[in-house]
Design an enzyme around this catalytic site. Structure first.
Site, PDB file in Angstrom:
ATOM      1  CG  ASP A 100      31.436  50.002  43.152  1.00  0.00           C
ATOM      2  OD1 ASP A 100      30.353  50.602  43.096  1.00  0.00           O
ATOM      3  OD2 ASP A 100      31.810  49.175  42.296  1.00  0.00           O
ATOM      4  CG  ASP A 201      25.711  49.547  42.175  1.00  0.00           C
ATOM      5  OD1 ASP A 201      26.365  48.949  41.314  1.00  0.00           O
ATOM      6  OD2 ASP A 201      24.643  49.102  42.659  1.00  0.00           O
ATOM      7  CD  GLU A 260      25.926  50.099  37.198  1.00  0.00           C
ATOM      8  OE1 GLU A 260      26.083  49.011  36.645  1.00  0.00           O
ATOM      9  OE2 GLU A 260      25.345  50.208  38.308  1.00  0.00           O
ATOM     10  CG  HIS A 333      31.458  44.009  38.236  1.00  0.00           C
ATOM     11  ND1 HIS A 333      31.495  45.346  37.911  1.00  0.00           N
ATOM     12  CD2 HIS A 333      30.366  43.856  39.034  1.00  0.00           C
ATOM     13  CE1 HIS A 333      30.493  45.976  38.487  1.00  0.00           C
ATOM     14  NE2 HIS A 333      29.786  45.095  39.175  1.00  0.00           N
ATOM     15  CG  ASP A 334      27.596  44.131  36.481  1.00  0.00           C
ATOM     16  OD1 ASP A 334      27.807  43.290  37.367  1.00  0.00           O
ATOM     17  OD2 ASP A 334      27.279  45.316  36.708  1.00  0.00           O
TER      18      ASP A 334
END
Ligand code: TEU
Ligand code: CA
Length: 571
Positions: A100, A201, A260, A333-334
């Protein structure tokens, strides 16, 4: 359609949230040694690539999405030696590993920001976004995604700095070529170590609108989330192409990159993922994640409409059909757990609906992502009180509601539905204490349903949710139609049936699911008589279709394979 050699088009990615995956040393927090101990499970599932949420040193304000050192491992998770061992083992098992990369912002404890803060003429001052206005009057009306203004006042140097997320996550100034070079060097460092790519990200936030203009105000609100001001800005394509040249240039094509991108449009995504432009392999778009949430307040739960959800994903299928490539995901995870969100987590429908949703997602064109526990049908957590929440987004939101005299019980209801902590409860391994995640107190409690919902109860069962994911992943590897076939929606306006076909000159697939409790008979026409059942989610479904219609039980899903000869239906 010519077969594309890009390996990631027939791959399935598995996201690990290390903090919640497996704890090896009994401190209640998952770690790298814990992951190493569970690789056989991931091998059995059949995934090709593992993506690790951030494991770098971090104050952990946003669970590692606030990085203070890009070239090390947070002691919470282990050491670089353990990381190397993990990577070597992943490669031995024939899988790949993706890091990430969180470089829209750093932690405020990163040495770059510490320097940048130290004085107005520090050489790193311009590595972040500072504005010279007086205290109490923010440079613009942009709101932070984590509540309040996106600007924080620095007392030492009397200026504001920009933070789209928490004030402890200052935004880097990508207009500064030194920043871009520093990021590229970090990427090269990890590639040299052997990693196979990056999930980047909020990478469509790195270029902000010229002059940082105000965003249209929301009545009654001082700040507003300014997607028009920071998403898909004027230089973002140039910065990404520069990364491809400087970082991946000359290294061959074995890597995978996914950006993302909250708020990204299909038109933008086509640019980002057009192979000819050399930017990214694929993006995470958010349109289907916004269908049940308020536009400015994501915790404003709107309920959801299957037709809207289908149309959104179908629109993306069409938009990236000729140029570009989709990622496919229900969870990360969000996001809240999909079986509780778009499925039915009532025990009678839980397994069937988890499998049905998996089927319709994995049947589409794109690279599927599975988030830890999704392959078991893990559900939302039964949150009740404010103290149940650990995520700063949830905590800040609730505090804001309290401070502004808002409706606390409505806020709690929204949080229970939408909060990110739903995804972050410990992985449910077995019936041992804390779902087998840790011998100690877990940092977030396990969902009490681990007593019956856990990996041990599923891995050897032929009709488990896990087995269904295994079958879908196998199909992705074996079926060129699933990878390359054209996508055609059917019954787009039907509020309960999700159906579409995938076709190539050689063959065709029908994916059909009943997304509701009530049974349905669906007319599919003569073209599918004689088609073979590739996969179903209920027992004893006949192996061949013999009629022009299918009778689907509640939450039943099937994939049929039919023949085409000379590009026309054979049926
Ligand atoms: O998330 C980006 C993002 O905008 C949202 O999905 C975020 O979860 C938030 O809920 C918006 O309301 C990425 C990471 O995935 C997330 O975990 C981080 O908190 C965020 O960026 C900042 O790094
Ligand atoms: Ca640990």
């Amino acid at each position: 359609m010519p077969h594309d050699a890009a390996w990631w088009k027939s791959a399935v990615v598995y996201q690990i949230y290390p903090r919640s995956f497996a704890d090896s040393n009994g401190d209640g927090i998952g770690d790298l040694a814990g992951i190493i101990g569970r690789l056989d499970y991931l091998l059995a599932l059949g995934v090709d690539v593992l993506w690790l949420s951030p494991i770098y040193p971090s104050p952990q304000v946003d669970n590692g999405y606030d990085i203070s050192d890009y070239r090390a491992i947070d002691p919470l998770f282990g050491t670089l030696a353990e990381f190397d061992a993990l990577l070597a083992r992943v490669h031995e098992l024939g899988m790949k590993l993706v890091m990430d990369l969180v470089v829209n912002h750093t932690s405020d404890e990163h040495p770059w920001f510490v320097e940048s803060c130290s004085s107005r003429d520090n050489p790193k001052r311009d590595w972040y976004i500072w504005r010279d206005v007086h205290e109490g009057s923010e440079p613009n009306n942009w709101g932070s995604l984590f509540e309040g203004s996106a600007w924080a006042w620095d007392q030492t140097t009397d200026q504001y700095y920009l933070h789209l997320f928490d004030r402890k996550q200052p935004d880097l100034n990508w207009e500064n070529p030194q920043v871009r070079k520093a990021v590229q060097d970090i990427m090269i460092w990890w590639l040299d170590r052997g990693v196979d790519g990056f999930r980047m990200d909020v990478i469509n936030f790195i270029s902000k609108a010229e002059g940082l203009p105000d965003t249209p105000a929301i009545p009654g609100q001082r700040f507003a989330i300014a997607f028009d001001g920071f998403a898909d800005g004027p230089h973002v394509h140039e910065y990404l192409a520069e990364i491809t040249r400087e970082v991946f240039g000359g290294r061959g094509g074995d890597f995978i990159t996914v950006g993302e991108m909250p708020g990204v449009t299909p038109e933008q995504a086509r640019l980002y993922t057009d192979p000819a432009r050399g930017e990214l392999n694929m993006v995470f778009q958010f349109e289907h994640m916004f269908v049940d949430q308020g536009q400015q307040n994501k915790f404003d739960y709107l309920g959801f409409d299957l037709v809207v959800l289908k149309k959104s994903l179908h629109r993306w299928q069409a938009a990236l059909a000729e140029i570009g490539w989709n990622s496919l995901y229900w969870n990360n995870h969000d996001q809240p757990r999909v079986v509780s969100r778009f499925g039915d987590d009532d025990p009678d429908y839980w397994a069937a609906s988890a499998k049905a949703l998996a089927t319709v997602l994995h049947g589409m064109r794109g690279t599927p992502f599975v988030y830890q526990g999704e392959e078991l049908g893990m559900t939302n957590y039964p949150f009740r009180i404010p103290q149940d929440y650990k995520d700063l987004e949830a905590v800040n939101y609730f505090n804001h509601v309290v401070e502004s005299g808002g409706d606390e019980s409505a806020a709690l209801a929204g949080l229970a539905k939408i909060s990110r902590d739903n995804a972050r409860t410990p992985m449910q391994w077995d019936v041992g204490p804390n779902a087998g995640f840790t011998a100690a107190d877990p940092w977030l409690p396990a969902n009490p349903n681990y007593i019956w919902l856990n990996a041990a109860a599923q891995i050897d069962e032929t009709d488990s949710v896990f087995a269904h994911y295994q079958a879908l992943i196998r199909l992705r590897h074996e079926s060129p139609i699933l990878v390359d076939g054209d996508f055609t929606p059917l019954m787009a306006e039907d509020p309960q049936i999700w159906a579409y076909t995938r076709t190539t000159p050689d063959g065709k697939l029908l994916v059909i699911a009943n997304c509701g409790r009530g049974p349905r008979t669906v007319e599919i026409g003569p073209a599918w008589i004689g088609a073979n059942l590739l996969l179903g989610n209920l027992l004893d479904t006949p192996a061949t279709s013999t009629s022009t219609s299918v009778d689907l039980a509640g939450w039943e899903a099937r994939i049929y394979s039919g023949l085409r000869r000379g590009g026309v239906d054979a049926g």
